[in-house]
Write an enzyme that holds these catalytic residues in place. Structure first.
Site, PDB file in Angstrom:
ATOM      1  N   CYS A  83      18.886 -96.846  16.102  1.00 53.03           N
ATOM      2  CA  CYS A  83      19.705 -98.018  17.033  1.00 53.03           C
ATOM      3  C   CYS A  83      19.440 -98.800  14.773  1.00 53.03           C
ATOM      4  O   CYS A  83      20.921-100.189  15.080  1.00 53.03           O
ATOM      5  CB  CYS A  83      18.776 -99.008  17.435  1.00 53.03           C
ATOM      6  SG  CYS A  83      18.326 -98.046  18.885  1.00 53.03           S
ATOM      7  N   HIS A 330      23.456-104.332  24.241  1.00 56.68           N
ATOM      8  CA  HIS A 330      22.861-103.761  22.052  1.00 56.68           C
ATOM      9  C   HIS A 330      23.600-101.944  22.939  1.00 56.68           C
ATOM     10  O   HIS A 330      22.996-101.420  23.234  1.00 56.68           O
ATOM     11  CB  HIS A 330      21.126-103.682  22.535  1.00 56.68           C
ATOM     12  CG  HIS A 330      21.084-102.591  21.721  1.00 56.68           C
ATOM     13  ND1 HIS A 330      21.399-102.395  20.813  1.00 56.68           N
ATOM     14  CD2 HIS A 330      19.422-101.997  22.159  1.00 56.68           C
ATOM     15  CE1 HIS A 330      20.279-101.612  20.078  1.00 56.68           C
ATOM     16  NE2 HIS A 330      19.191-101.605  20.449  1.00 56.68           N
TER      17      HIS A 330
HETATM   18  N1  COA Z   1      18.598-107.905  31.400  1.00 51.82           N
HETATM   19  C1  COA Z   1      19.222-108.671  31.807  1.00 51.82           C
HETATM   20  N2  COA Z   1      19.928-107.821  33.028  1.00 51.82           N
HETATM   21  C2  COA Z   1      20.039-106.335  33.555  1.00 51.82           C
HETATM   22  C3  COA Z   1      18.974-105.849  31.993  1.00 51.82           C
HETATM   23  C4  COA Z   1      18.868-106.695  30.816  1.00 51.82           C
HETATM   24  N3  COA Z   1      17.497-105.742  29.784  1.00 51.82           N
HETATM   25  N4  COA Z   1      19.519-104.575  32.345  1.00 51.82           N
HETATM   26  C5  COA Z   1      19.564-104.255  33.774  1.00 51.82           C
HETATM   27  N5  COA Z   1      19.699-105.722  34.291  1.00 51.82           N
HETATM   28  C6  COA Z   1      20.016-105.938  35.989  1.00 51.82           C
HETATM   29  C7  COA Z   1      21.741-104.879  36.339  1.00 51.82           C
HETATM   30  O1  COA Z   1      23.067-106.184  35.222  1.00 51.82           O
HETATM   31  C8  COA Z   1      21.220-105.287  37.206  1.00 51.82           C
HETATM   32  O2  COA Z   1      22.204-106.969  38.053  1.00 51.82           O
HETATM   33  P1  COA Z   1      22.792-106.178  38.915  1.00 51.82           P
HETATM   34  O3  COA Z   1      22.003-106.291  40.379  1.00 51.82           O
HETATM   35  O4  COA Z   1      23.323-108.178  39.402  1.00 51.82           O
HETATM   36  O5  COA Z   1      24.162-105.476  38.986  1.00 51.82           O
HETATM   37  C9  COA Z   1      20.034-105.344  37.273  1.00 51.82           C
HETATM   38  O6  COA Z   1      19.847-106.019  36.691  1.00 51.82           O
HETATM   39  C10 COA Z   1      19.632-103.887  37.780  1.00 51.82           C
HETATM   40  O7  COA Z   1      20.195-102.986  36.793  1.00 51.82           O
HETATM   41  P2  COA Z   1      20.228-101.218  36.254  1.00 51.82           P
HETATM   42  O8  COA Z   1      20.763-100.323  35.400  1.00 51.82           O
HETATM   43  O9  COA Z   1      19.410-100.548  37.865  1.00 51.82           O
HETATM   44  O10 COA Z   1      18.174-101.984  35.818  1.00 51.82           O
HETATM   45  P3  COA Z   1      17.420-100.332  35.382  1.00 51.82           P
HETATM   46  O11 COA Z   1      16.653-100.975  35.868  1.00 51.82           O
HETATM   47  O12 COA Z   1      18.641 -99.155  35.346  1.00 51.82           O
HETATM   48  O13 COA Z   1      17.713-100.702  33.652  1.00 51.82           O
HETATM   49  C11 COA Z   1      16.607-101.083  31.548  1.00 51.82           C
HETATM   50  C12 COA Z   1      16.901-102.030  33.349  1.00 51.82           C
HETATM   51  C13 COA Z   1      15.205-102.680  31.439  1.00 51.82           C
HETATM   52  C14 COA Z   1      15.492-100.382  32.686  1.00 51.82           C
HETATM   53  C15 COA Z   1      17.495-100.989  30.953  1.00 51.82           C
HETATM   54  O14 COA Z   1      18.161-101.978  31.223  1.00 51.82           O
HETATM   55  C16 COA Z   1      16.794-100.416  29.602  1.00 51.82           C
HETATM   56  O15 COA Z   1      16.516 -98.724  29.403  1.00 51.82           O
HETATM   57  N6  COA Z   1      16.353-101.373  28.323  1.00 51.82           N
HETATM   58  C17 COA Z   1      16.027-101.229  27.798  1.00 51.82           C
HETATM   59  C18 COA Z   1      16.864-100.326  26.436  1.00 51.82           C
HETATM   60  C19 COA Z   1      16.408 -99.832  25.192  1.00 51.82           C
HETATM   61  O16 COA Z   1      15.353 -99.069  25.092  1.00 51.82           O
HETATM   62  N7  COA Z   1      17.025 -99.650  24.618  1.00 51.82           N
HETATM   63  C20 COA Z   1      16.976 -99.783  22.238  1.00 51.82           C
HETATM   64  C21 COA Z   1      15.951-100.015  22.317  1.00 51.82           C
HETATM   65  S1  COA Z   1      14.530 -99.227  21.352  1.00 51.82           S
END
Ligand code: COA
Length: 382
Positions: A83, A330
């Site tokens: 990242c 991100h």
């Molecule tokens: N913040 C706000 N809203 C979020 C979000 C976030 N981080 N991630 C997803 N959403 C929303 C989506 O837009 C979706 O909304 P909708 O239903 O209105 O369309 C809903 O939440 C579900 O999204 P979905 O893609 O199914 O979520 P998910 O459960 O697959 O993923 C996380 C959510 C948090 C697990 C994922 O965003 C994630 O892994 N984030 C971390 C990424 C990471 O690790 N980066 C590297 C860092 S070192």
């Protein structure tokens, strides 16, 4: 070494860019930066990408992007540091200009993450496979361990973690390139889906597509292109153990404090001299720990600081005025360059409703994995 300036910037929207390929995203950001800088050529280019191979099956990113940008035979180098790939690409471009070996260099980052791969597994390749991933832990889990340790040791509260997300969404609302431009409340964060205890959905940065690019040249040459170049006054980098279990403390990210010490020394500055900072809030706890390790607050006081508004737009040290990773999005390889773009816009007075009054010195902190790599770049308005 020559003095180096940023003279132009460009980025795509961050979010789910279903109708654009990784090449389209890169070219859009790069052309915007070239146009914004007003240059008619570049001598070299760096592209930060964490994993073109895993996310979209495309490696050899340097050559692919030079080709699609129509820049052959300009040298194009892909830079990877998970990242922190964007921040590290910026640092390579900085050195190429500072050394005098190139005059005009493009530093960029790009990632296309939403095309259907198992993103969590792809991201986890940046953690220790043998000791962490094999045992089932991924990044939300690693940062959850850091959060639990910080809450235990310093009495950081769940509400203080949530306050980071609330502030960053408030800032991101005014960033036209941000993925999430909606304000959220503490209650919404606390009631969002549990991801890895204590971290919830709204504590996490999202999965994103996006590209960002900036143009660097010497301060001397910069005068030909703009009346308001932004000077790069420090560029530092440090590494730490890849695994959390090998660290003396879970509540300090040593690569951040080590890189910060080097950056402050190079710029001859102290934390108090920084007017604004873009930091790597991949999870809300990360912003709190980093704000302490950069020396903005005493160890253990970062949670209270955000709750008291010290890091908000009008606060003592505005942090993540862009919306941060949490709200802006991100797309991992692009993040470090997008941080530089926010500093550039702030330091040249172009940040609109996010503008911090009299901002002259900005710091960008970009890290890989659970803080095993970190770059810090400090920029100054001229
Ligand atoms: N913040 C706000 N809203 C979020 C979000 C976030 N981080 N991630 C997803 N959403 C929303 C989506 O837009 C979706 O909304 P909708 O239903 O209105 O369309 C809903 O939440 C579900 O999204 P979905 O893609 O199914 O979520 P998910 O459960 O697959 O993923 C996380 C959510 C948090 C697990 C994922 O965003 C994630 O892994 N984030 C971390 C990424 C990471 O690790 N980066 C590297 C860092 S070192």
């Amino acid at each position: 070494m020559k003095e180096v300036a940023v003279i132009g910037v460009g980025m795509t929207n961050f979010g789910e860019l279903w109708n654009k390929s990784i090449k389209d995203i890169f070219v859009e950001a790069a052309l915007k930066a070239i146009d914004n800088a007003g240059v008619d050529h570049i001598d070299s280019m760096y592209i930060g990408t964490m994993s073109g191979g895993l996310f979209v099956g495309q490696e050899h990113i340097g050559a692919v992007m030079a080709d699609y940008l129509g820049m052959n035979p300009v040298p194009a180098t892909r830079v990877e540091s998970a990242c922190a790939s964007g921040g590290t690409a910026f640092r390579q471009a900085y050195f190429e200009v500072a050394s005098g070996s190139s005059e005009i260099v493009l530093a960029s980052g790009v990632e296309k993450m939403t095309d259907g791969v198992d993103v969590t597994a792809a991201l986890a390749t940046a953690a220790d496979q043998e000791y962490e991933v094999y045992n089932g832990v991924t990044f939300p889990g690693l940062y959850a361990m850091i959060a639990n340790a910080h809450m235990h040791q310093y009495k950081t509260t769940r509400e203080q973690l949530a306050a980071v997300a609330v502030k960053n969404h408030r800032n991101g609302k005014n960033n036209p390139n941000a993925q999430f431009r909606n304000e959220i409340t503490i209650e919404q964060v606390l009631n969002s889906t549990l991801v890895a205890d204590p971290l919830r959905l709204l504590d996490c940065s999202p999965v994103s597509d996006g590209g960002a690019a900036v143009i660097l040249c010497s301060m001397e040459l910069a005068k030909q292109f703009t009346d308001s170049p932004v000077r790069v006054i420090a560029s530092a980098q440090a590494s730490d153990t890849i695994s959390l279990y090998e660290r003396d403390s879970l509540t300090t990210l040593k690569a951040v404090s080590d890189a910060a010490a080097k950056a402050y020394k190079q710029a001859e500055l102290k934390p108090d001299n920084i007017d604004i900072a873009e930091v790597h809030d991949c999870f809300t706890i990360a912003e709190i720990v980093v704000s302490e390790d950069l020396g903005f607050f005493e160890k253990g006081c970062g949670g209270a600081a955000v709750e008291e508004g010290k890091t908000s737009l009008e606060g003592q040290i505005p942090i993540n005025t862009s919306g941060g990773l949490k709200s802006k999005g991100h797309p991992v390889g692009a993040t470090g360059i997008a941080q530089i773009i926010e500093l550039y816009e702030q330091l040249t007075g172009q940040a609109g409703k996010r503008q911090v009054k009299d901002a002259r010195i900005g710091l960008a902190q970009n890290m890989g994995g659970s803080g095993a790599s970190c770059t810090i770049n400090i920029l100054e308005a001229v």
